[in-house]
Each structure stands twice: as C-alpha cells, then as structure tokens.
Design an enzyme around this catalytic site. Structure first.
Site, PDB file in Angstrom:
ATOM      1  N   HIS A  70      22.353 -37.926  64.444  1.00 18.49           N
ATOM      2  CA  HIS A  70      21.604 -37.258  65.518  1.00 18.49           C
ATOM      3  C   HIS A  70      22.573 -36.430  66.369  1.00 18.49           C
ATOM      4  O   HIS A  70      23.721 -36.834  66.568  1.00 18.49           O
ATOM      5  CB  HIS A  70      20.886 -38.306  66.371  1.00 18.49           C
ATOM      6  CG  HIS A  70      19.896 -37.697  67.315  1.00 18.49           C
ATOM      7  ND1 HIS A  70      20.271 -37.125  68.506  1.00 18.49           N
ATOM      8  CD2 HIS A  70      18.549 -37.534  67.211  1.00 18.49           C
ATOM      9  CE1 HIS A  70      19.184 -36.643  69.107  1.00 18.49           C
ATOM     10  NE2 HIS A  70      18.131 -36.879  68.344  1.00 18.49           N
ATOM     11  N   GLY A  73      11.128 -37.391  70.244  1.00 19.60           N
ATOM     12  CA  GLY A  73      11.830 -38.161  71.267  1.00 19.60           C
ATOM     13  C   GLY A  73      10.869 -38.536  72.380  1.00 19.60           C
ATOM     14  O   GLY A  73      10.088 -39.485  72.262  1.00 19.60           O
ATOM     15  N   GLY A  74      10.885 -37.761  73.453  1.00 18.93           N
ATOM     16  CA  GLY A  74      10.125 -38.068  74.675  1.00 18.93           C
ATOM     17  C   GLY A  74       8.672 -38.456  74.433  1.00 18.93           C
ATOM     18  O   GLY A  74       8.191 -39.441  74.995  1.00 18.93           O
ATOM     19  N   SER A 116      11.198 -31.392  71.302  1.00 18.28           N
ATOM     20  CA  SER A 116      10.039 -31.158  72.173  1.00 18.28           C
ATOM     21  C   SER A 116       8.716 -31.081  71.417  1.00 18.28           C
ATOM     22  O   SER A 116       7.849 -30.281  71.754  1.00 18.28           O
ATOM     23  CB  SER A 116      10.259 -29.906  73.031  1.00 18.28           C
ATOM     24  OG  SER A 116      11.410 -30.066  73.843  1.00 18.28           O
ATOM     25  N   GLU A 175      22.910 -36.136  69.405  1.00 22.18           N
ATOM     26  CA  GLU A 175      23.502 -36.878  70.532  1.00 22.18           C
ATOM     27  C   GLU A 175      24.682 -37.722  70.059  1.00 22.18           C
ATOM     28  O   GLU A 175      25.654 -37.918  70.788  1.00 22.18           O
ATOM     29  CB  GLU A 175      22.416 -37.733  71.215  1.00 22.18           C
ATOM     30  CG  GLU A 175      21.457 -36.845  72.002  1.00 22.18           C
ATOM     31  CD  GLU A 175      20.031 -37.349  72.093  1.00 22.18           C
ATOM     32  OE1 GLU A 175      19.781 -38.536  71.813  1.00 22.18           O
ATOM     33  OE2 GLU A 175      19.151 -36.533  72.428  1.00 22.18           O
ATOM     34  N   GLY A 214      14.623 -32.334  74.233  1.00 20.58           N
ATOM     35  CA  GLY A 214      14.456 -32.800  75.613  1.00 20.58           C
ATOM     36  C   GLY A 214      14.379 -31.677  76.632  1.00 20.58           C
ATOM     37  O   GLY A 214      14.462 -31.927  77.832  1.00 20.58           O
ATOM     38  N   GLU A 232      16.816 -30.491  63.888  1.00 22.24           N
ATOM     39  CA  GLU A 232      16.603 -30.571  65.330  1.00 22.24           C
ATOM     40  C   GLU A 232      17.525 -29.579  66.026  1.00 22.24           C
ATOM     41  O   GLU A 232      18.702 -29.886  66.261  1.00 22.24           O
ATOM     42  CB  GLU A 232      16.917 -31.985  65.833  1.00 22.24           C
ATOM     43  CG  GLU A 232      16.059 -33.063  65.223  1.00 22.24           C
ATOM     44  CD  GLU A 232      15.995 -34.316  66.099  1.00 22.24           C
ATOM     45  OE1 GLU A 232      14.883 -34.750  66.385  1.00 22.24           O
ATOM     46  OE2 GLU A 232      17.050 -34.820  66.502  1.00 22.24           O
ATOM     47  N   ASN A 262      11.800 -41.468  67.809  1.00 21.86           N
ATOM     48  CA  ASN A 262      13.155 -41.892  68.164  1.00 21.86           C
ATOM     49  C   ASN A 262      13.130 -42.289  69.633  1.00 21.86           C
ATOM     50  O   ASN A 262      13.062 -41.426  70.504  1.00 21.86           O
ATOM     51  CB  ASN A 262      14.121 -40.727  67.914  1.00 21.86           C
ATOM     52  CG  ASN A 262      15.527 -41.027  68.399  1.00 21.86           C
ATOM     53  OD1 ASN A 262      15.832 -42.157  68.776  1.00 21.86           O
ATOM     54  ND2 ASN A 262      16.387 -40.016  68.400  1.00 21.86           N
ATOM     55  N   TRP A 263      13.183 -43.580  69.878  1.00 22.28           N
ATOM     56  CA  TRP A 263      13.053 -44.063  71.258  1.00 22.28           C
ATOM     57  C   TRP A 263      14.362 -43.939  72.033  1.00 22.28           C
ATOM     58  O   TRP A 263      14.406 -44.257  73.223  1.00 22.28           O
ATOM     59  CB  TRP A 263      12.562 -45.521  71.262  1.00 22.28           C
ATOM     60  CG  TRP A 263      11.188 -45.713  70.695  1.00 22.28           C
ATOM     61  CD1 TRP A 263      10.348 -44.726  70.222  1.00 22.28           C
ATOM     62  CD2 TRP A 263      10.474 -46.944  70.548  1.00 22.28           C
ATOM     63  NE1 TRP A 263       9.168 -45.274  69.791  1.00 22.28           N
ATOM     64  CE2 TRP A 263       9.207 -46.639  69.976  1.00 22.28           C
ATOM     65  CE3 TRP A 263      10.771 -48.280  70.837  1.00 22.28           C
ATOM     66  CZ2 TRP A 263       8.259 -47.625  69.701  1.00 22.28           C
ATOM     67  CZ3 TRP A 263       9.828 -49.256  70.556  1.00 22.28           C
ATOM     68  CH2 TRP A 263       8.576 -48.924  70.001  1.00 22.28           C
ATOM     69  N   LYS A 264      15.420 -43.520  71.373  1.00 22.56           N
ATOM     70  CA  LYS A 264      16.725 -43.328  72.035  1.00 22.56           C
ATOM     71  C   LYS A 264      17.075 -44.569  72.878  1.00 22.56           C
ATOM     72  O   LYS A 264      16.735 -45.675  72.488  1.00 22.56           O
ATOM     73  CB  LYS A 264      16.715 -42.034  72.849  1.00 22.56           C
ATOM     74  CG  LYS A 264      16.322 -40.819  71.976  1.00 22.56           C
ATOM     75  CD  LYS A 264      16.553 -39.500  72.616  1.00 22.56           C
ATOM     76  CE  LYS A 264      16.110 -38.387  71.661  1.00 22.56           C
ATOM     77  NZ  LYS A 264      16.372 -37.047  72.159  1.00 22.56           N
TER      78      LYS A 264
HETATM   79  P1  13P Z   1      12.515 -34.648  72.298  1.00 29.98           P
HETATM   80  O1  13P Z   1      11.250 -34.797  71.486  1.00 29.98           O
HETATM   81  O2  13P Z   1      12.524 -35.465  73.540  1.00 29.98           O
HETATM   82  O3  13P Z   1      12.858 -33.205  72.516  1.00 29.98           O
HETATM   83  O4  13P Z   1      13.703 -35.264  71.398  1.00 29.98           O
HETATM   84  C1  13P Z   1      13.838 -34.861  70.084  1.00 29.98           C
HETATM   85  C2  13P Z   1      14.825 -35.746  69.423  1.00 29.98           C
HETATM   86  O5  13P Z   1      15.997 -35.710  69.700  1.00 29.98           O
HETATM   87  C3  13P Z   1      14.320 -36.694  68.412  1.00 29.98           C
HETATM   88  O6  13P Z   1      15.355 -37.257  67.691  1.00 29.98           O
END
Ligand code: 13P
Length: 251
Positions: A95, A234-235, A213, A97, A173, A167, A9-11
């Site tokens: 998600h 994510g990251g 993470s 967020e 994050g 999640e 997920n590149w957000k």
């Molecule tokens: P991180 O891997 O940066 O913690 O993010 C997880 C995430 O929200 C994937 O959708």
C-alpha cells in the site's frame, strides 16, 4: 468473466469492539449479494474477532501487511502463514502508505507477494503514482516499474492468486477520485503490462481494482469501465451502509 472484488481497507481504525460492530452491521446488508468477492481488512488485533463473526458468510478476511519470512527472530513482524492461521484469505501488500511511511520498496513488495502466495494467501498488490509523478508525466513509467519489479520471478500460474490495486496516491483520502477516464486509462495500461510480461489469457484473467476516494456515489461509473474490476476502499469502508452501498454497486 472476472469476478468483481470490493475490499475495505480499514487502515489504523477500529478497536476490536468497533470492528465487530462494523462487520455485524455489514453482514445483513450484503448477505444476498452474489457475484462479488467481498473482503474486509481490519487491524491485526481484530482479525480473530472479525473472523469469528464472518464465519459462514460471504465476507472474506484480509490483513493489511505481512513480512516475507515464515518465522524467526523478527520482532514485531507477522508471517503470511500466521495470517492464514488467524483466518485470513487475503493480504494487502505494498500500500502507498507502507511505501511512504515504512520504507517499502518494489523489492520488498516483491518478497512479500512471494511469501504471501507461499503462505496460501491471495495478495492484493498495490501500485500507484504520486501527484508529483502524475504532474511530471511519469505515471506510466512509475506503473511500469512497480508492476515489473513487484511481479519479478512470479509465474503466470501464481498470478492467478494476485489482485492488482491501482491507487493513485493523490486520490487517497483526499476526496479527489480519479475520473472514470483517468482510472480506465491506467487500468488498461496495467493490463497491457501484464500482457507483455505474461500473455493475453493471464492479463484477461487478473482483477485490477481501483482505490482512492471510492464512494457509493462514484462506484457505478468506475465499475462500468471494461478494465476496472473492483475497488479498494478506505474511508467509505468504515461505515456498514456506505461500504454496502459500494459492494452492492449492481443494485
Ligand atoms: P480512501 O478510500 O479513503 O481514499 O482510501 C483508499 C485506500 O487507500 C484504500 O487502500
């Protein structure tokens, strides 16, 4: 046998040039990987460019969100059928967020999942508790409500086109991964919920991803657990080598 899914997920990162460069770096690192469903989810404006690059590879394209209507006067929204048209096979829905910053609720998430399925997409349906909810011992109640309401009115046959992503919000994050035990406990609980809502065969077939993470260093431990079928990253998905290190967890 459930095929593992590793999704990035590149957000809100990577303009078109950077998105293309990332996927160009990723392709050679994962081209020989078999038995893993690989998914990347760039921002809307990079979908077509990334689609072109991954054509003919083992990488699948996802969007990060969609609306529930097929078309109409809904300025700024995007329909699942349009995402499919842009080359997407998957879409991330609900998600944390989106729930936290954009007012998404279990009800809107449910509408979006139904629309995604109707539009021919696989829905990556996100759930997870906040830190306050975990500390108040309400994790299982939260997950029960999210799963029950998110999947309301969805048939067992339709569930085959849904991937659940657990999640925990406190692990996103923050560098604080849920322990293998914490993740497995939640995943087993979620699979149990699906058994109760549907049946054992349906629950055995659904993929449940862990997100929060995930890195090359901790993916193996998570993936060794019986109810963890992949990762939503994510990251660590923003760099080709770290994402490939997760995709290639079996090596
Ligand atoms: P991180 O891997 O940066 O913690 O993010 C997880 C995430 O929200 C994937 O959708």
């Amino acid at each position: 046998m459930r095929t593992p899914v590793i999704a990035g997920n590149w957000k809100l990162f990577k303009k078109q040039g950077d998105a293309v460069a990332l996927v160009e770096g990723l392709i050679p690192l994962v081209k020989d990987t078999v038995g893993v469903e690989i998914v990347v989810a760039p921002v809307f404006t990079s979908l077509s460019a990334v689609c072109e690059k991954i054509s003919g590879t083992n990488i699948n394209l996802s969007a990060q969100n969609c609306y529930w209507e097929e078309e109409g006067a809904f300025t700024g929204e995007i329909a699942p059928g349009m995402l499919a048209d842009a080359g997407c096979s998957h879409v991330i829905i609900g998600h944390s967020e989106r729930r936290q910053y954009f007012g998404e609720t279990d009800e809107t998430v449910n509408k979006k999942i139904k629309a995604a399925l109707k539009g021919g997409l696989v829905a990556i349906f996100c759930i997870g508790e906040t830190l306050a909810q975990r500390e108040a011992d309400s994790t299982f109640d939260v997950l029960r409500t999210q799963v029950t309401d998110g999947l309301a009115g969805i048939t067992a046959a339709e569930l085959a086109k849904i991937i659940i992503a657990y999640e925990p919000v406190w692990a996103i994050g923050t560098g604080k991964t849920a322990s293998d035990d914490q993740a497995e406990e939640a995943h087993a609980f979620i699979r149990g919920l699906v058994t109760g809502l549907y049946d054992q065969g349906t629950a055995d077939a659904i993929r449940i991803l862990y997100g929060g993470s995930v890195k090359p260093e901790n993916v193996k431990g998570l993936m060794s657990r019986p109810n963890i079928d992949g990762a939503l990253v994510g990251g660590a998905s923003l760099k080709a080598d770290s994402f490939a290190g997760i995709v290639n967890f079996q090596k």
